[in-house]
Design a protein around this motif. Structure first.
Motif, PDB file in Angstrom:
ATOM      1  N   ARG A 180       0.839  -1.205   0.000  1.00  0.00           N
ATOM      2  CA  ARG A 180       0.000   0.000   0.000  1.00  0.00           C
ATOM      3  C   ARG A 180       0.874   1.256   0.000  1.00  0.00           C
ATOM      4  N   TRP A 181       1.912   1.274   0.821  1.00  0.00           N
ATOM      5  CA  TRP A 181       2.810   2.435   0.870  1.00  0.00           C
ATOM      6  C   TRP A 181       3.580   2.584  -0.442  1.00  0.00           C
ATOM      7  N   ILE A 182       4.065   1.473  -0.962  1.00  0.00           N
ATOM      8  CA  ILE A 182       4.854   1.534  -2.193  1.00  0.00           C
ATOM      9  C   ILE A 182       4.015   2.094  -3.334  1.00  0.00           C
ATOM     10  N   LYS A 183       2.811   1.577  -3.485  1.00  0.00           N
ATOM     11  CA  LYS A 183       1.939   2.059  -4.550  1.00  0.00           C
ATOM     12  C   LYS A 183       1.560   3.521  -4.339  1.00  0.00           C
ATOM     13  N   HIS A 184       1.405   3.917  -3.074  1.00  0.00           N
ATOM     14  CA  HIS A 184       1.093   5.322  -2.806  1.00  0.00           C
ATOM     15  C   HIS A 184       2.183   6.227  -3.370  1.00  0.00           C
ATOM     16  N   TYR A 185       3.439   5.888  -3.113  1.00  0.00           N
ATOM     17  CA  TYR A 185       4.530   6.758  -3.573  1.00  0.00           C
ATOM     18  C   TYR A 185       4.693   6.694  -5.088  1.00  0.00           C
ATOM     19  N   TYR A 186       4.549   5.509  -5.658  1.00  0.00           N
ATOM     20  CA  TYR A 186       4.635   5.430  -7.110  1.00  0.00           C
ATOM     21  C   TYR A 186       3.496   6.221  -7.773  1.00  0.00           C
ATOM     22  N   GLU A 187       2.292   6.081  -7.264  1.00  0.00           N
ATOM     23  CA  GLU A 187       1.152   6.779  -7.865  1.00  0.00           C
ATOM     24  C   GLU A 187       1.225   8.280  -7.628  1.00  0.00           C
ATOM     25  N   THR A 188       1.695   8.674  -6.442  1.00  0.00           N
ATOM     26  CA  THR A 188       1.861  10.100  -6.168  1.00  0.00           C
ATOM     27  C   THR A 188       2.951  10.688  -7.062  1.00  0.00           C
ATOM     28  N   GLY A 189       4.051   9.945  -7.211  1.00  0.00           N
ATOM     29  CA  GLY A 189       5.123  10.410  -8.091  1.00  0.00           C
ATOM     30  C   GLY A 189       4.658  10.524  -9.520  1.00  0.00           C
ATOM     31  N   GLN A 190       3.881   9.551  -9.989  1.00  0.00           N
ATOM     32  CA  GLN A 190       3.341   9.618 -11.343  1.00  0.00           C
ATOM     33  C   GLN A 190       2.505  10.879 -11.532  1.00  0.00           C
ATOM     34  N   ALA A 191       1.667  11.180 -10.541  1.00  0.00           N
ATOM     35  CA  ALA A 191       0.804  12.365 -10.641  1.00  0.00           C
ATOM     36  C   ALA A 191       1.628  13.643 -10.669  1.00  0.00           C
TER      37      ALA A 191
END
Length: 766
Positions: free
Chosen positions: A508-519
């Motif tokens: 959950r944390w990993i995807k949060h940072y990847y998705e936030t970085g993508q945005a």
């Protein structure tokens, strides 16, 4: 004849080599107590003590190199000048021309380093070198030689020689057939170089005209000329420096050179680079505030940047404009985040303005951060080590602004490095107040602190640590994605992960940072607004790849994974994206799309290289897809590709890859044999002795499958029986699969050819 030990003896041949070996040891000794200047002095004394007569160019190079290492460039120069005529006359004509260029370059390099060498002597050395390169013609690498001499002419402030060299170099390039597509580029490059020479002479009008001429050469390039956006940007700095009034036209033409299908990321990256050029031009014209404003538009970490020179330039401009508070903030940011180029500029300005109220306390904070960066030791007080300097500047910050948030952050980072996690935690939590400073390393350290103090489960239930930068979010995700490193960072012991390792919460944390970085990246692509770390297109592409893997592997979100790989390829392509697309189609059983995706992966790997390319992982699936799509004839192409890949491996690689190669080959042969059994059988027969020796049940079973599909049922039965005999007892699935296959084939054989007189079939061994 005098003995070799006699100082009057001229050293030649093997005796000279032995002597030079001895001198060489003075530099290569492991005695760390001897300082470099002492070694240089000892070597110079040794070299000067004997008469040296090299017998060939290699020996002369050794003499030259040792004199140079000894800090005696004048002696290195003299050595070449003393022996070159004798050594040259012993060579053939071609070898003589090549050696003359080498010795000319050695002399130019030595002359550059001779202290106080009269400029005319330096000019003479360069002129002689030019003659040697000219006489050598196409021998060696003339383009490299002319580039080398152009630098020397610049060092010697010999503008006339520079012009001659540039024209000679251009003449050589224009004669090369393989540069036919680069004529416009070469012409434009010559124009900018000549324009710089005219500018150095003070001929501003001539310089401007040459800048416009270079622009026209690119603009009016004939069809077939290789001119792309990178070429426009590469020459843009010189063109605009020569002709500031060409800025608008150059920007328009550069943007027009982008392909019609260029990604939003490519558009934004190009605009950022053009903003940098515009800022430099505005500064050159004295429009300081406008230059600063435009410079902010280009102050992003781009793929092309080897350092942060853009911020370094901006710092200097802000100081020139007396905007010290802004300059101090940029200085602190550059140093805190340890950005090469700008951090050095930041420290210089911080030292110059340390006692001034404008910008305080950020000047002291800059030097406080510098004390934590070993690469900035030169900027610390000479009488202090890093720890003392940190305490010194820490106290100064406290005097100027008690308990400033950035002081707390630096203190927390300092305590973290001392492994005082409990004390560091509340100080590092300052990142929640100033998230614009939460780089990937600081954010990770805060997470580790939380886990150290309250446990990993608690840290994973705490609020996300905000990172205001696409690359920072990517870095945070990558670090959290490394289970073993994280376990060690939070104090775990051993090499095995605990049984209760919280994979789902970490995901959950990993995807949060990847998705936030993508945005964050995509917001910058669309608007040009964002933080310094939103501009690296390759980081964005790698983030897309990592997030696509999570979508495919963890979420079975195949459409989302494919969309991310497409974005990554459009932005900054690399082989893992093509590999990911293949894996996605395999995991989703999308065999129709697998075939073209595999074609892309194969060709991209062949054309661009891919160290982790593993054809054995996907070739069997491609073979099955072709079989399913009634395109089985194409399997011959993929068998050839497997053999091509195999033949490119060295012996060690072939040994380590042999099992995977056989696994892939047997699978491919099985599917291909459905329509081309006659072609498959000879290859299968050739493999059987090795397979029998390996005694691997899976490989034997797949060989039996291919044999059966080829129509050789009786030999297939023998192979299946052999596979069952060697199948491991701890692999019941393989044993069951083999037994089922044997039973089915047995029934087919009985039906096809019942045993005569009630005897048992020939293939039964029991």
């Amino acid at each position: 004849m005098a003995p070799v030990s006699d100082p009057s003896t001229v050293l030649r041949s093997e005796a000279l080599d032995a002597f030079l070996d001895h001198v060489d040891t003075l530099f290569n000794t492991e005695d760390e107590t001897q300082e470099w200047p002492a070694r240089q002095a000892a070597a110079a004394q040794q070299l000067a003590s004997r008469a040296l007569e090299p017998e060939d160019l290699d020996q002369l190079r050794r003499v030259y190199r040792l004199w140079s290492m000894a800090g005696q460039p004048a002696q290195a120069l003299a050595a070449v000048q003393q022996h070159q005529a004798r050594l040259l006359q012993e060579l053939t004509a071609d070898a003589q021309r090549d050696a003359a260029v080498t010795m000319a370059m050695l002399q130019a390099d030595a002359a550059e380093d001779v202290p106080g060498l009269p400029r005319e002597q330096y000019r003479d050395v360069i002129t002689q070198a030019m003659a040697a390169v000219d006489q050598a013609g196409a021998l060696g690498d003339p383009d490299r030689a002319w580039r080398h001499l152009a630098r020397h002419a610049h060092q010697a402030q010999a503008l006339d020689l520079q012009e001659q060299i540039y024209r000679k170099q251009h003449q050589y390039k224009s004669q090369q057939a393989d540069r036919a597509q680069l004529r416009a580029w070469d012409d434009a490059m010559l124009a900018t170089r000549l324009g710089c020479i005219e500018a150095a002479k003070g001929n501003s009008a001539a310089a401007r005209d040459l800048g416009h001429y270079a622009l026209q050469k690119l603009q009016r390039a004939e069809a077939g000329q290789d001119i792309d956006t990178d070429d426009w940007l590469l020459l843009g700095e010189d063109i605009i420096a020569l002709a500031p009034d060409a800025l608008a036209q150059h920007s328009e033409l550069t943007l027009a050179s982008l392909p019609s299908n260029a990604s939003p990321a490519a558009w934004r990256d190009t605009r950022a680079q053009l903003a940098r050029l515009a800022a430099a031009s505005l500064h050159q014209q004295g429009a300081l505030d406008a230059a600063i404003s435009k410079g902010q538009e280009g102050r992003f970490a781009l793929v092309r940047d080897s350092d942060d020179s853009t911020s370094a330039r901006l710092i200097d401009w802000l100081v020139q404009a007396a905007r010290l508070p802004e300059a101090a903030h940029v200085c602190f940011e550059s140093t805190l985040h340890s950005r090469p180029g700008s951090r050095e500029a930041a420290c210089r300005q911080a030292l110059a303005h340390l006692g001034e109220p404008g910008g305080a306390p950020y000047w002291a904070l800059t030097l406080m951060a510098a004390a934590q960066d070993e690469d900035l030791a030169e900027f610390l007080p000479a009488d202090m080590d890093a720890e003392q300097a940190f305490v010194h500047y820490s106290a100064l910050v406290q005097q100027q602004s008690l308990n400033h948030p950035m002081w707390r952050l630096l203190q927390g980072n300092h305590l973290f490095e001392q492994q005082d996690y409990a004390q560091a935690l509340p100080l590092l939590e300052t990142l929640a107040e100033r998230h614009q400073y939460a780089n990937g390393e600081l954010a990770y350290r805060l997470f580790v602190c939380r886990a150290r103090v309250a446990g990993l489960a608690s840290a994973l239930q705490s609020p996300y640590i905000r990172c205001d930068g696409g690359s920072w979010c990517y870095a945070m995700g990558v670090q959290l994605d490394d289970d073993e490193a994280l376990m060690q960072a939070i104090g775990g012991e051993g090499e095995e992960l605990p049984a209760d390792w919280p994979y789902d919460e970490l995901l959950r944390w990993i995807k949060h940072y990847y998705e936030t970085g993508q945005a964050r990246f995509e917001h910058w692509f669309a608007t040009g607004q964002g933080s310094y770390k939103d501009g690296n297109l390759h980081d964005y592409s790698m983030l897309c790849n990592n997030l696509a893997i999570k979508y495919r592997y963890n979420d079975e979100n195949y459409d989302g994974a494919l969309a991310l790989h497409a974005k990554g390829i459009a932005t900054s392509p690399f082989a893992e994206h093509y590999n990911g697309i293949v894996s996605t189609h395999i995991d989703s059983d999308n065999y129709a799309q697998l075939i073209p995706a595999a074609e892309q992966l194969w060709h991209y790997s062949q054309d661009n290289g891919y160290s982790r390319h593993s054809p054995c992982d996907y070739f069997p699936k491609v073979a099955y897809a072709l079989y399913q799509q009634d395109r089985n004839v194409e399997n011959s192409i993929w068998l050839e590709r497997l053999d091509e890949w195999w033949s490119q491996l060295d012996e060690d690689e072939q040994r380590s890859e042999r099992y995977d190669y056989l696994r892939s080959l047997l699978n491919q042969l099985d599917y291909y044999s459905a329509t081309h059994g006659a072609e498959v059988l000879p290859r299968l027969q050739a493999l059987l002795p090795e397979l029998a020796q390996r005694q691997n049940a899976y490989l034997l079973r797949r060989a039996g499958d291919a044999m059966q599909t080829s129509g050789t049922d009786q030999q297939a039965m023998q192979i299946y029986q052999q596979a069952l005999a060697c199948a491991r007892a701890d692999d019941p699935a393989e044993r069951e699969k083999l037994q089922t296959t044997i039973d089915q084939l047995n029934a087919q054989l009985i039906t096809a050819a019942p045993a005569a007189g009630g005897g048992k079939p020939w293939w039964k061994f029991w």
